[in-house]
Design an enzyme around this catalytic site. Structure first.
Site, short mmCIF file in Angstrom:
data_model
loop_
_atom_site.label_atom_id
_atom_site.label_comp_id
_atom_site.label_asym_id
_atom_site.label_seq_id
_atom_site.Cartn_x
_atom_site.Cartn_y
_atom_site.Cartn_z
N LYS A 37 0.98 -1.28 0.11
CA LYS A 37 -0.30 0.39 0.12
C LYS A 37 0.43 1.23 0.07
O LYS A 37 0.42 2.67 -0.95
CB LYS A 37 -0.89 -0.31 1.37
CG LYS A 37 -1.71 -1.20 0.87
CD LYS A 37 -2.75 -0.85 2.61
CE LYS A 37 -2.19 -1.40 3.67
NZ LYS A 37 -1.23 -2.33 3.74
N THR A 38 1.92 1.31 0.46
CA THR A 38 2.45 2.18 0.84
C THR A 38 3.51 2.63 -0.33
O THR A 38 3.94 3.48 -0.30
CB THR A 38 3.71 2.94 2.31
OG1 THR A 38 2.65 1.94 3.52
CG2 THR A 38 4.25 3.55 2.27
N ASP A 226 -2.11 7.83 4.00
CA ASP A 226 -1.57 6.66 3.93
C ASP A 226 -2.39 6.14 5.34
O ASP A 226 -2.62 6.81 6.42
CB ASP A 226 -0.05 6.56 4.36
CG ASP A 226 -0.13 4.77 3.96
OD1 ASP A 226 -0.60 3.81 4.17
OD2 ASP A 226 1.50 4.83 3.81
N GLU A 227 -1.81 5.10 6.43
CA GLU A 227 -3.31 4.49 7.36
C GLU A 227 -4.33 5.05 7.29
O GLU A 227 -4.40 5.48 8.81
CB GLU A 227 -2.53 4.33 8.41
CG GLU A 227 -0.56 4.28 8.26
CD GLU A 227 0.01 2.65 8.17
OE1 GLU A 227 -1.42 2.29 8.68
OE2 GLU A 227 0.98 2.36 8.60
N GLN A 257 -5.45 -3.12 10.97
CA GLN A 257 -4.88 -2.94 11.99
C GLN A 257 -4.44 -1.12 12.24
O GLN A 257 -4.22 -0.71 12.50
CB GLN A 257 -2.84 -1.92 10.27
CG GLN A 257 -3.28 -3.42 10.40
CD GLN A 257 -1.69 -3.27 8.86
OE1 GLN A 257 -0.59 -2.84 9.44
NE2 GLN A 257 -1.94 -3.72 8.00
N1 LIG Z 1 4.96 -5.91 -6.57
C1 LIG Z 1 6.92 -5.49 -5.48
N2 LIG Z 1 7.14 -6.14 -5.67
C2 LIG Z 1 8.83 -6.38 -4.76
N3 LIG Z 1 8.55 -5.92 -3.42
C3 LIG Z 1 7.05 -5.50 -3.61
C4 LIG Z 1 6.13 -5.34 -4.17
N4 LIG Z 1 4.94 -4.66 -3.42
C5 LIG Z 1 5.71 -4.53 -2.57
N5 LIG Z 1 6.34 -4.46 -2.49
C6 LIG Z 1 7.45 -4.59 -0.89
O1 LIG Z 1 6.77 -5.37 -0.46
C7 LIG Z 1 6.93 -4.57 1.15
C8 LIG Z 1 5.89 -4.06 2.11
O2 LIG Z 1 5.34 -3.04 1.43
P1 LIG Z 1 4.67 -1.67 1.52
O3 LIG Z 1 5.21 -1.12 2.77
O4 LIG Z 1 4.85 -0.72 0.70
O5 LIG Z 1 3.00 -2.77 2.86
P2 LIG Z 1 2.03 -2.35 3.27
O6 LIG Z 1 1.02 -2.22 2.07
O7 LIG Z 1 2.23 -0.86 2.95
O8 LIG Z 1 1.97 -2.68 4.37
P3 LIG Z 1 1.30 -1.94 5.71
O9 LIG Z 1 -0.21 -2.74 6.35
O10 LIG Z 1 1.89 -2.50 6.94
O11 LIG Z 1 1.96 -0.42 6.30
C9 LIG Z 1 7.97 -3.74 1.21
O12 LIG Z 1 9.06 -3.85 1.17
C10 LIG Z 1 7.80 -2.64 -0.17
O13 LIG Z 1 9.16 -2.92 -0.98
MG LIG Z 2 1.98 0.83 4.80
#
Ligand SMILES: Nc1ncnc2c1ncn2[C@@H]1O[C@H](COP(=O)(O)OP(=O)(O)OP(=O)(O)O)[C@@H](O)[C@H]1O
Ligand SMILES: [Mg+2]
Length: 748
Positions: A37-38, A226-227, A257
């Site tokens: 997401k981030t 975000d969040e 979360q």
């Molecule tokens: N398509 C992708 N290919 C490779 N790595 C990825 C991909 N998408 C996300 N990632 C990696 O996965 C990890 C998690 O991504 P991110 O932090 O954006 O998730 P999030 O959904 O925001 O999580 P949270 O809910 O915990 O905030 C990061 O290290 C990011 O770089």
């Molecule tokens: Mg995030």
């Protein structure tokens, strides 16, 4: 595009790319942890700036913690966004603080206003309670503070709260409404706001001033949150007000979360969003990129126990990875020791640096034992969300002076400065000064200035003060006067340096403190921060520096290093990730917290908090607890957290001691030191049972680990016995018989 440019879509899956390309109109992204997401938010910003030629200056992304904001800024910078500093990436509070600095006058705030933190707030609430004639013995100031903060988070003023109280026939709310009224008056008098006000005033500003609103809508053509699951009503309203006619608002969140309902965050905002923007595109992301399969399965089995949720599947292509490790130590010191030694072991054995590890806990005070273990074992660490640098006493004392010099109406900080160090100006004198200043319609600062001017002119004291108080107040007034002049002439760091000496702060620390060197080091650190700030942003003045100090936690002042372990509360860990995560204190009463035990909704929030912690881990996860813990001055036996029992057995392994977890064991449970725990595991229970020996008072017994000792009490404890033994070293321990394996020592 040059060959060196990073292609923004290459590292994304289809759903993620779709979200990045969907730049116009409202967009909702709901997805589980680690699903990117981030990453989508940052790539979307880069895409807007690089491919759609949107000026970075027109993009704002808000998030929850300073640490998350900083990571977001770093990620944007690495995506080769031109002039990436112009993108606003920060917290809601920072956004509002900045807005009010410019336009605060629209809502009756001078641009040099002060931000009060919860301690300042607390003092003011107590004062307001006196004014409202609300008895502190019957109504705890914290409770009043909570009700007022809750009202502000839904944008309700004191009149609104009074009406609500009447409607609900709630006495404590009625009291709080009265306190709220005076509290606002006091804040206003000091030209100050609290944290909730930052949001509330910003909303008010945008609601009441159409031109400011339009200016902001034009300025921030693209808004991302975000969040989003943790926004409260005020924050959501703000986001809506900032959204212009093109409705370029993108919100990103995960209901599983949501961990801030105690701060009045409202997950219903996700539903409201779909209501308010019926045309919103909704995109879900289903693949987790962060964690190993074992970690993800652990998290999924845990969260499945929450009733109030929409079940959702997260898949991953990552390997199963190492087992999740559970360790049960005897005391919290041993718990910390295990963590520290395991971190050293990871470095030695697997070349995983301490900088890749984080220790997470439910409450701040849990960090202390971990800190001590780190000091003992020589592990560098930094604490996030603990006693923050700017909250330390010596820093706050110093800041009190700066706040007063900056905003002379700031009575709260003036009251702090006036007697730090002690100057023989007692409470009575302060009270007299305050009443006199009120009667003369002066601020306390002005009253003090008047007193010191009278003194230098050889006149009698204009205020009703005793002779000694007259001299003391006049001298303090001289000091303030001198530094008010110097403020315009000296660089900030020199001003602060001089202030520390001349206001007597250094002498005060050296005289009264048990650890003066450390405190002086903090002061030095503060001076160097000021110097650094000057050279980074010479046009910024004291105001901006103080604003930063009020909003920023210590995290922003430490260089991240691969050798530095992170200690962090579960709440602060949101949005972050670490290769190795230790969650400590998995005990009933701590996680889940005892406060949450009576309500299912709160218990589910605790489970989400644990879920947030677990899903921070990329490669390894340790869940640790102590069998006995000292809390609020008492040491008592603990029960394992119910969350531990919700994790399937096939995913976990028990650690006997640091490093031992990698030793392959035929039965996953045999390495587990049963004498140190109350954790039941089926495998160990298959051992043949011996007839139970029940000790009696006066018996001498022997324990595997603690040696021999004298039984001083033995009481039934459920189906077990609790035995107190005074061991030969003189240490008294309380043990549960079924786990302690005590043997009777016979004397012949
Ligand atoms: N398509 C992708 N290919 C490779 N790595 C990825 C991909 N998408 C996300 N990632 C990696 O996965 C990890 C998690 O991504 P991110 O932090 O954006 O998730 P999030 O959904 O925001 O999580 P949270 O809910 O915990 O905030 C990061 O290290 C990011 O770089
Ligand atoms: Mg995030």
């Amino acid at each position: 595009m040059s060959t060196h440019t990073i292609d923004l879509l290459t590292g994304l899956n289809n759903a993620q790319s779709e979200a990045v390309l969907c730049t116009e109109g409202p967009l909702l992204i709901v997805a589980g942890p680690g699903s990117g997401k981030t990453r989508v938010v940052t790539h979307r910003i880069a895409h807007l700036a690089r491919e759609c030629h949107v000026s970075p200056y027109r993009i704002a992304a808000v998030t929850f913690t300073n640490k998350a904001a900083r990571e977001m800024r770093d990620r944007i910078a690495t995506l080769q966004v031109p002039d990436s500093d112009s993108v606003f990436a920060g917290t809601f509070h920072a956004f509002c603080a900045r807005m009010l600095r410019r336009f605060g006058e629209g809502v009756g705030l001078d641009s040099n206003y002060t931000i009060y933190d919860s301690d300042d707030q607390f003092g003011l609430i107590k004062q307001a309670m006196q004014m409202a004639d609300v008895d502190e013995k019957l109504n705890h100031p914290r409770a009043m503070q909570g009700i007022i903060s809750g009202a502000k988070s839904v944008l309700m003023d004191s009149v609104g709260l009074a009406k609500q109280a009447q409607f609900e026939d709630e006495l404590s709310k009625e009291m709080a409404a009265r306190v709220y009224h005076y509290y606002e008056e006091l804040l206003g008098r000091s030209n100050a706001v609290d944290f909730d006000d930052l949001l509330m005033r910003a909303v008010q500003l945008l609601q009441e001033n159409a031109d400011v609103k339009e200016e902001y809508q034009r300025r921030y053509h693209y808004l991302m949150v975000d969040e989003f699951q943790d926004t409260n009503i005020a924050q959501y309203r703000l986001a809506r007000l900032l959204t212009g006619p093109d409705q370029n608002i993108c919100v990103v969140g995960d209901p599983d979360q949501s961990i801030y309902s105690w701060r009045n965050a409202d997950i219903r905002n996700i539903l409201s969003f779909q209501n308010d923007y019926p045309d919103a595109r909704v995109i879900t992301l289903e693949q987790n990129y962060r964690s190993t399969r074992n970690i993800l399965d652990t998290a999924s089995s845990l969260i499945a126990n929450n009733g109030m949720r929409v079940p959702k599947e997260l898949t991953t292509e990552n390997a199963a990875g190492a087992d999740v490790v559970i360790h049960e130590a005897y005391t919290q010191e041993e718990e910390a020791d295990f963590v520290g030694k395991e971190i050293l072991e990871l470095a030695r054995r697997d070349r995983i640096k301490p900088g890749s590890c984080a220790v997470m806990y439910r409450i701040n005070s849990q960090s202390r034992s971990v800190e001590e273990a780190c000091l003992r074992l020589g592990i560098k660490y930094r604490i996030i969300g603990g006693v923050q640098f700017y909250r330390r006493r010596e820093i706050r004392d110093l800041m009190a002076y700066l706040c007063v010099l900056h905003n002379p109406q700031d009575d709260v900080n003036l009251a702090r400065a006036i007697n730090t160090p002690a100057r023989g100006i007692g409470d009575k004198t302060i009270q007299d000064l305050r009443s006199w200043s009120l009667s003369k319609r002066l601020s306390v600062f002005e009253a003090i200035t008047a007193v010191s001017q009278a003194k230098s002119a050889g006149l009698p004291c204009p205020a009703p003060l005793a002779a000694r108080a007259y001299t003391a107040v006049a001298r303090f007034g001289d000091l303030l006067g001198r530094f008010s002049d110097l403020k315009a002439k000296l660089p900030m760091s020199d001003l602060i340096d001089l202030l520390v000496k001349e206001a007597g702060l250094e002498a005060h620390i050296r005289k009264t403190d048990t650890n003066p060197e450390e405190r002086m080091e903090n002061i030095q650190e503060f001076i160097s921060l000021a110097a650094e700030y000057e050279s980074d942003s010479p046009e910024d003045d004291l105001s901006a520096f103080l604003e930063r100090a009020s909003l920023v936690a210590d995290v922003d002042n430490y260089e991240e290093s691969e050798d530095t372990l992170t200690l962090i509360t579960l709440h602060q860990a949101k949005g972050l990730e670490f290769p190795v995560v230790f969650i400590v204190g998995l005990e009933e009463g701590l996680l889940p917290h005892s406060r949450s035990m009576d309500s299912n909704a709160e218990l589910e929030e605790e489970r989400r908090l644990c879920y947030v912690g677990i899903t921070r881990a990329m490669e390894r996860l340790y869940l640790v607890r102590a069998f006995q813990r000292r809390m609020w001055g008492n040491t008592s036996a603990t029960l394992p957290s119910r969350f531990l029992e919700e994790i399937p057995e096939n995913l976990i392994r028990y650690a006997r001691s640091p490093g031992a977890v990698t030793v392959p064991s035929t039965s996953s449970r045999t390495g587990y030191d049963r004498s140190l725990t109350t954790w039941e595991s089926t495998a160990v229970d298959q051992e043949p049972k011996d007839p139970v020996y029940v000790p009696e008072v006066g018996h001498t017994v022997k324990h595997d680990k603690f040696g021999s000792g004298l039984v001083v009490s033995c009481e039934e404890w459920g189906s077990d016995y609790q035995v107190e033994v005074c061991f030969d070293g003189g240490e008294l321990r309380r043990l549960l018989l079924s786990y302690a394996r005590l043997e009777k020592v016979e004397f012949y």
